[in-house]
Design a protein around this motif. Sequence first.
Motif, short mmCIF file in Angstrom:
data_model
loop_
_atom_site.label_atom_id
_atom_site.label_comp_id
_atom_site.label_asym_id
_atom_site.label_seq_id
_atom_site.Cartn_x
_atom_site.Cartn_y
_atom_site.Cartn_z
N VAL A 184 0.87 -1.18 0.00
CA VAL A 184 0.00 0.00 0.00
C VAL A 184 0.90 1.23 0.00
CG1 VAL A 184 -1.90 1.19 1.12
CG2 VAL A 184 -1.73 -1.30 1.31
N ILE A 185 0.71 2.11 -1.00
CA ILE A 185 1.62 3.22 -1.23
C ILE A 185 0.94 4.55 -0.96
CG2 ILE A 185 3.11 4.38 -2.92
CD1 ILE A 185 3.26 1.71 -4.42
N GLU A 186 1.56 5.35 -0.13
CA GLU A 186 1.10 6.73 0.09
C GLU A 186 1.79 7.64 -0.92
OE1 GLU A 186 1.69 10.42 3.23
OE2 GLU A 186 1.79 8.36 4.00
N ALA A 187 1.00 8.15 -1.86
CA ALA A 187 1.51 9.09 -2.86
C ALA A 187 0.74 10.41 -2.80
CB ALA A 187 1.41 8.49 -4.26
N ARG A 188 0.06 10.64 -1.66
CA ARG A 188 -0.66 11.89 -1.41
C ARG A 188 -1.75 12.17 -2.44
NH1 ARG A 188 4.12 12.56 -2.01
NH2 ARG A 188 3.90 14.14 -3.65
N GLY A 189 -2.29 11.11 -3.06
CA GLY A 189 -3.38 11.28 -4.02
C GLY A 189 -2.98 11.92 -5.32
N ASP A 190 -1.67 11.98 -5.60
CA ASP A 190 -1.17 12.64 -6.81
C ASP A 190 -1.11 11.62 -7.95
OD1 ASP A 190 0.16 14.02 -8.80
OD2 ASP A 190 1.56 14.98 -7.41
N ALA A 191 -2.01 11.75 -8.91
CA ALA A 191 -2.08 10.81 -10.02
C ALA A 191 -1.16 11.18 -11.17
CB ALA A 191 -3.53 10.74 -10.55
N THR A 192 -0.40 12.26 -11.03
CA THR A 192 0.39 12.76 -12.16
C THR A 192 1.82 12.23 -12.16
OG1 THR A 192 1.09 14.77 -10.99
CG2 THR A 192 -0.99 14.86 -12.20
N THR A 193 2.02 11.06 -11.58
CA THR A 193 3.32 10.41 -11.64
C THR A 193 3.15 8.94 -11.33
OG1 THR A 193 5.59 10.43 -10.78
CG2 THR A 193 3.84 10.87 -9.22
N GLY A 194 4.02 8.11 -11.93
CA GLY A 194 3.96 6.68 -11.66
C GLY A 194 4.65 6.34 -10.35
N THR A 195 4.03 5.46 -9.56
CA THR A 195 4.62 5.05 -8.29
C THR A 195 5.15 3.62 -8.34
OG1 THR A 195 2.41 4.42 -7.50
CG2 THR A 195 3.20 6.62 -6.93
N LEU A 196 4.91 2.92 -9.44
CA LEU A 196 5.53 1.64 -9.71
C LEU A 196 5.44 1.39 -11.21
CD1 LEU A 196 3.32 -1.47 -9.22
CD2 LEU A 196 2.38 0.79 -8.68
N GLY A 197 6.23 0.45 -11.70
CA GLY A 197 6.21 0.06 -13.11
C GLY A 197 6.30 -1.44 -13.24
N ASP A 198 6.56 -1.90 -14.46
CA ASP A 198 6.48 -3.34 -14.71
C ASP A 198 7.55 -4.15 -13.99
OD1 ASP A 198 8.47 -2.25 -16.30
OD2 ASP A 198 8.03 -3.50 -18.04
N ILE A 199 8.76 -3.60 -13.83
CA ILE A 199 9.82 -4.37 -13.16
C ILE A 199 9.46 -4.62 -11.69
CG2 ILE A 199 12.23 -4.37 -12.44
CD1 ILE A 199 11.83 -4.83 -15.42
N LEU A 200 9.00 -3.58 -11.01
CA LEU A 200 8.63 -3.76 -9.61
C LEU A 200 7.39 -4.64 -9.47
CD1 LEU A 200 9.29 -0.20 -8.13
CD2 LEU A 200 10.71 -2.24 -7.96
N ALA A 201 6.46 -4.51 -10.41
CA ALA A 201 5.28 -5.39 -10.37
C ALA A 201 5.69 -6.85 -10.56
CB ALA A 201 4.28 -4.97 -11.46
N LEU A 202 6.64 -7.09 -11.44
CA LEU A 202 7.13 -8.44 -11.66
C LEU A 202 7.80 -8.99 -10.40
CD1 LEU A 202 7.51 -10.70 -13.76
CD2 LEU A 202 9.68 -9.64 -14.38
N ARG A 203 8.56 -8.13 -9.72
CA ARG A 203 9.21 -8.54 -8.49
C ARG A 203 8.17 -8.91 -7.42
NH1 ARG A 203 12.71 -11.35 -5.72
NH2 ARG A 203 13.71 -10.29 -3.97
N ALA A 204 7.14 -8.07 -7.28
CA ALA A 204 6.09 -8.34 -6.29
C ALA A 204 5.38 -9.65 -6.60
CB ALA A 204 5.10 -7.18 -6.26
N LYS A 205 5.09 -9.87 -7.87
CA LYS A 205 4.40 -11.12 -8.25
C LYS A 205 5.29 -12.33 -7.98
CE LYS A 205 2.00 -13.41 -12.06
NZ LYS A 205 0.79 -13.69 -11.26
N ALA A 206 6.60 -12.21 -8.27
CA ALA A 206 7.52 -13.32 -8.04
C ALA A 206 7.59 -13.68 -6.56
CB ALA A 206 8.91 -12.97 -8.57
N ARG A 207 7.40 -12.69 -5.68
CA ARG A 207 7.46 -12.95 -4.24
C ARG A 207 6.11 -13.35 -3.66
NH1 ARG A 207 11.70 -12.14 -1.31
NH2 ARG A 207 10.45 -11.78 0.56
N GLY A 208 5.08 -13.45 -4.50
CA GLY A 208 3.79 -13.92 -4.03
C GLY A 208 2.90 -12.85 -3.45
N ALA A 209 3.16 -11.58 -3.77
CA ALA A 209 2.32 -10.50 -3.26
C ALA A 209 0.89 -10.66 -3.77
CB ALA A 209 2.88 -9.14 -3.69
N ALA A 210 -0.07 -10.25 -2.95
CA ALA A 210 -1.47 -10.33 -3.34
C ALA A 210 -1.86 -9.17 -4.25
CB ALA A 210 -2.36 -10.34 -2.10
#
Length: 505
Positions: free
Chosen positions: A359-385
């Motif tokens: 769960v990421i606190e980005a202060r509700g700012d939608a005008t920047t990415g807070t993760l991308g495909d590499i980090l998503a792949l890492r989270a999936k590899a570790r079994g994140a929900a």
Amino acid sequence: MISDTTHKHRRRARGGASVTASIPRPGKIIAIHLSYASRADQRGRRPAHPSYFFKPASSVGVSGGTVERPAGTELLAFEGEIALIIGAAARRVSLDDAWKHVAWVTAANDLGLYDLRANDKGSNVRSKGGDGYTPLGPELIDASAVDPAALRVRAWVNGELRQDDTTAGLIFPLAQLIADLSQHFTLEPGDVILTGTPAGSSVIVPGDVVEIEVDAPDAPGAPTSGRLVTTVTQGEMPFDGELGSLPAVDDLQRTEAWGSREAAGLPPAEETTHGLSPELRAKLLEAPTAGLSAQLRKRGHHSCFIDGVSANIAGSKIVGTAKTLRFVPFREDLFAGHGGGYNAQKRAFDAVGEGEVIVIEARGDATTGTLGDILALRAKARGAAGVVTDGGVRDFDAVAEIGLPVFSQGPHPSVLGRKHVPWDVDVTISCGGATVQPGDIIIGDGDGVIVIPPALVEEVVDDALAQEAEDAWIAEQVAAGHPVDGLFPMNAEWRAKYSAETGRA
């Protein structure tokens, strides 16, 4: 043999004879982070390109020497590696010509202290740079006499074989490392390249004896480096916190130092999800967020909603315990100190456990990415929900293809550093107007995402499922033509009919 002063090396010639060559202290020691497929698979991340770090020449050690585990530390680890010693200067050399610039091959132990790893943020200056942390030798193999794709490295601890792999298992061939590095700077005679370690690296303790050997078993004469022997001793001088950061470890560092959670003596990841048993998880997957939020409201909890986020994969649902990541507003000096290297964002995605939701606190700012495909792949590899962020997501379509459920404010192409500084992990945060603490229960579906305090989750989900069953029966009555007046909610007459038909109160 290699000495710690003149560095006189004995080279094995093609005919099996030995000649002596004097090599000055290495000008550079360059090491690669991940290079063997077995190690990458163990870590759950496979790099697309090689990445490197430097070690000081003062870290060189000799066979038969000792290495100190500093006072106040616990995670000194060995890494058996193949070391390449440059014989001819290499600058912008081709892949085909790269191996010609290697004079000798030998064994190396790329020792590291995981207690200082997070502080180094990827540079490994302190965690890998200690005196004696790069033993080399004892003999040198003539590089021209061996096939770089047919070298073997093995490691023993107290006589027990711990590592056994060959260069056939490399992600990046040895010649590629030389050619790649030569694009950026001149490799000079005497420079040493540490080519990475295979799976099996683990923690060693005072009294342990580590042996590393590199050989070419299929080459004529089966040339070998001989066994590089290092004994671990216990240091008595602790680090001074007034001078710099002190050693610190967490379960991620223990897992990566030992090689697995089991080897580190940690419980399986599924047992560390703050009370989410398989049965409870199954109930939460069945219960809709709308029903759960209604039960929270009955208990006086009105601030459970993470507002403004929606799923990147239609119809997806997330259930898990919160692992929190906090971004603060961008500031140049803070980003310089916290934005690069092994920052809080990378640490969060590297440490997320089975069934957890980042769960990421980005202060509700939608005008920047807070993760991308590499980090998503890492989270999936570790079994994140899944991931919940009140900011944006870059590589949005690629993240969706990975299959990791992500709830966000939508896509945005910008990279880290436009609006945010990754600041801290596992702290209380605000996400989409809701307070989230590590271990809180996160539920997300098509209606949105809610936060449930762990102490309430059992009763809330049981009552929500009971209400769902009741609502389903009411829907059947409405579909049969009954008016909703008195039925929704049920009056005493309808309640009696419901109890008689279902056996529920």
